[in-house]
Design a protein around this motif. Structure first.
Motif, mmCIF file in Angstrom:
data_model
loop_
_atom_site.group_PDB
_atom_site.id
_atom_site.type_symbol
_atom_site.label_atom_id
_atom_site.label_comp_id
_atom_site.label_asym_id
_atom_site.label_seq_id
_atom_site.Cartn_x
_atom_site.Cartn_y
_atom_site.Cartn_z
ATOM 1 N N TYR A 280 0.866 -1.179 0.000
ATOM 2 C CA TYR A 280 0.000 0.000 0.000
ATOM 3 C C TYR A 280 0.903 1.228 0.000
ATOM 4 N N VAL A 281 0.646 2.137 -0.920
ATOM 5 C CA VAL A 281 1.472 3.341 -1.040
ATOM 6 C C VAL A 281 0.890 4.420 -0.133
ATOM 7 N N THR A 282 1.664 4.860 0.832
ATOM 8 C CA THR A 282 1.192 5.839 1.817
ATOM 9 C C THR A 282 1.729 7.243 1.561
ATOM 10 N N GLY A 283 2.603 7.371 0.585
ATOM 11 C CA GLY A 283 3.158 8.679 0.293
ATOM 12 C C GLY A 283 3.769 8.718 -1.090
ATOM 13 N N MET A 284 4.151 9.907 -1.501
ATOM 14 C CA MET A 284 4.722 10.111 -2.817
ATOM 15 C C MET A 284 6.159 10.598 -2.699
ATOM 16 N N PRO A 285 7.098 10.001 -3.437
ATOM 17 C CA PRO A 285 8.494 10.432 -3.336
ATOM 18 C C PRO A 285 8.816 11.620 -4.234
ATOM 19 N N LEU A 286 9.545 12.590 -3.687
ATOM 20 C CA LEU A 286 10.116 13.684 -4.473
ATOM 21 C C LEU A 286 11.623 13.500 -4.457
ATOM 22 N N LEU A 287 12.223 13.298 -5.616
ATOM 23 C CA LEU A 287 13.649 13.010 -5.670
ATOM 24 C C LEU A 287 14.493 14.262 -5.444
ATOM 25 N N LEU B 170 10.196 0.245 -17.015
ATOM 26 C CA LEU B 170 9.282 1.221 -17.604
ATOM 27 C C LEU B 170 9.973 2.553 -17.858
ATOM 28 N N TYR B 171 10.623 3.103 -16.819
ATOM 29 C CA TYR B 171 11.292 4.386 -16.962
ATOM 30 C C TYR B 171 12.166 4.652 -15.743
ATOM 31 N N PHE B 172 12.982 5.696 -15.847
ATOM 32 C CA PHE B 172 13.822 6.149 -14.741
ATOM 33 C C PHE B 172 13.273 7.465 -14.190
ATOM 34 N N LEU B 173 13.477 7.678 -12.895
ATOM 35 C CA LEU B 173 13.187 8.962 -12.263
ATOM 36 C C LEU B 173 14.500 9.603 -11.857
ATOM 37 N N GLU B 174 14.601 10.929 -12.060
ATOM 38 C CA GLU B 174 15.793 11.663 -11.678
ATOM 39 C C GLU B 174 15.427 12.813 -10.747
ATOM 40 N N ARG B 175 16.430 13.572 -10.363
ATOM 41 C CA ARG B 175 16.220 14.721 -9.473
ATOM 42 C C ARG B 175 15.148 15.653 -10.033
ATOM 43 N N GLY B 176 14.222 16.059 -9.181
ATOM 44 C CA GLY B 176 13.140 16.929 -9.598
ATOM 45 C C GLY B 176 11.924 16.177 -10.104
ATOM 46 N N ASP B 177 11.997 14.842 -10.163
ATOM 47 C CA ASP B 177 10.891 14.022 -10.669
ATOM 48 C C ASP B 177 10.085 13.413 -9.537
ATOM 49 N N THR B 178 8.905 12.905 -9.910
ATOM 50 C CA THR B 178 8.142 12.017 -9.050
ATOM 51 C C THR B 178 7.494 10.973 -9.940
ATOM 52 N N CYS B 179 6.937 9.939 -9.335
ATOM 53 C CA CYS B 179 6.401 8.819 -10.097
ATOM 54 C C CYS B 179 4.890 8.940 -10.262
ATOM 55 N N MET C 36 9.526 11.818 1.228
ATOM 56 C CA MET C 36 8.229 11.155 1.104
ATOM 57 C C MET C 36 7.142 12.097 1.624
ATOM 58 N N ILE C 37 6.153 12.354 0.764
ATOM 59 C CA ILE C 37 5.060 13.273 1.096
ATOM 60 C C ILE C 37 3.802 12.480 1.442
ATOM 61 N N PRO C 38 3.156 12.755 2.585
ATOM 62 C CA PRO C 38 1.928 12.039 2.967
ATOM 63 C C PRO C 38 0.786 12.277 1.975
ATOM 64 N N ILE C 39 -0.097 11.277 1.839
ATOM 65 C CA ILE C 39 -1.217 11.341 0.900
ATOM 66 C C ILE C 39 -2.099 12.566 1.151
ATOM 67 N N ALA C 40 -2.433 12.808 2.402
ATOM 68 C CA ALA C 40 -3.359 13.899 2.736
ATOM 69 C C ALA C 40 -2.854 15.243 2.222
ATOM 70 N N LYS C 41 -1.553 15.479 2.324
ATOM 71 C CA LYS C 41 -0.979 16.746 1.874
ATOM 72 C C LYS C 41 -0.993 16.861 0.353
ATOM 73 N N MET C 42 -0.793 15.742 -0.314
ATOM 74 C CA MET C 42 -0.822 15.764 -1.772
ATOM 75 C C MET C 42 -2.160 16.286 -2.278
ATOM 76 N N GLU C 43 -3.254 15.791 -1.678
ATOM 77 C CA GLU C 43 -4.594 16.211 -2.088
ATOM 78 C C GLU C 43 -4.842 17.675 -1.711
ATOM 79 N N GLU C 44 -4.406 18.061 -0.524
ATOM 80 C CA GLU C 44 -4.606 19.440 -0.058
ATOM 81 C C GLU C 44 -3.863 20.425 -0.947
ATOM 82 N N TRP C 45 -2.620 20.113 -1.298
ATOM 83 C CA TRP C 45 -1.807 21.028 -2.098
ATOM 84 C C TRP C 45 -2.325 21.168 -3.528
#
Length: 210
Positions: free
Chosen positions: A42-49, A68-77, A104-113
Motif C-alpha cells: 500500500y502506497v502511503t506517500g509520494m516520493p520527491l527526488l 518502464l522508466y527512470f526517475l531523476e532529481r526533480g521528478d516524481t512517479c 516522502m510526502i503524505p497522501i493527505a498533503k498531496m490532495e490538499e496542495w
C-alpha cells in the motif's frame, strides 16, 4: 532538509510550499539496488527526488520484470501518484539505480496542495504527462526496435542517468530489465562491442557511442 528541497525544487514551487514540504516530508536515503516500493505494497506517500535515480519496473504473471522508466532529481512517479490518490496497492517496483535521496510526502498533503497551490497542481499534471511519454517510448521500443537497438537505447539511458560512460551491471540484470534472457544479452553485447559502440569488462560496460 529544507535547503536540499529548495535546491531541487525551488525553481518549481513557491516559498510557502517549500516550507510545507520541509515540515511534513520525511527525508529518506537509500543505497543503489535497494527496493523503495514493492509490488503489492500500500502506497502511503509520494516520493520527491532530491538526488540520485530510481528505476520503475513492472512484473508479469511469471515474475519477469520490465523496465518502464527512470526517475531523476526533480521528478516524481505518476504511477505512485495514482496509487496514492486511489489508495490502492502498488502495481510497480521502485528500485534505487544509484545512491538516492528523496522526500516522502503524505497522501493527505498531496490532495490538499492540489487545490491550494497552482504550482503543485501543474507539477502533478506535468509528472503524469512526462511518465506517460516515457512509457509510450518503452512500448514503441518493444514494438518497433530490434533487441540490439533496445539494448543500445537502454545502455545510453543508464549512462545519461548516472552521468558516466561506465555502467556497473551484470548481463543477467540487464536481461531482467529488458525482459529477455542472459544468453541473448551476452550475445548482443559482444556484437555491440565488435561494432565499436561499447567496451566490455567484468560486470562493467563502457558506452562509447553516446
Amino acid at each position: 532538509m529544507h535547503e536540499e528541497i529548495k535546491e531541487a525544487y525551488g525553481f518549481l514551487f513557491e516559498k510557502e510550499l517549500l516550507e510545507e514540504i520541509s515540515e511534513v516530508g520525511t527525508l529518506k536515503r537509500v543505497k543503489a539496488g535497494e527496493t523503495i516500493i514493492e509490488i503489492g505494497d500500500y502506497v502511503t506517500g509520494m516520493p520527491l527526488l532530491i538526488d540520485g535515480a530510481i528505476k520503475i519496473l513492472r512484473e508479469d504473471d511469471k515474475g519477469d520484470e520490465l523496465l518502464l522508466y527512470f526517475l531523476e532529481r526533480g521528478d516524481t512517479c505518476a504511477m505512485t501518484l495514482s496509487c496514492c490518490l486511489g489508495q490502492k496497492k502498488s502495481e510497480i517496483r521502485a528500485v534505487a539505480e544509484t545512491d538516492t535521496i528523496f522526500v516522502m510526502i503524505p497522501i493527505a498533503k498531496m490532495e490538499e496542495w492540489t487545490s491550494k497551490y497552482k504550482t503543485w497542481r501543474n507539477f502533478v499534471f506535468q509528472a503524469y504527462h512526462a511518465r506517460l511519454s516515457e512509457m509510450l517510448d518503452t512500448i514503441d521500443a518493444i514494438a518497433f526496435l530490434n533487441m540490439d537497438q533496445r539494448l543500445m537505447k537502454y545502455l545510453r539511458d543508464r549512462a545519461k542517468i548516472k552521468g558516466e560512460v561506465e555502467i556497473q551491471s551484470t548481463h543477467q540484470q540487464i536481461a531482467y530489465d529488458l525482459h529477455t534472457s542472459r544468453v541473448v544479452i551476452s550475445r548482443l553485447l559482444k556484437k555491440l562491442e565488435m561494432e565499436g559502440k561499447i567496451s566490455l569488462q567484468r560486470n562493467q560496460i563502457k558506452v562509447i557511442d553516446l
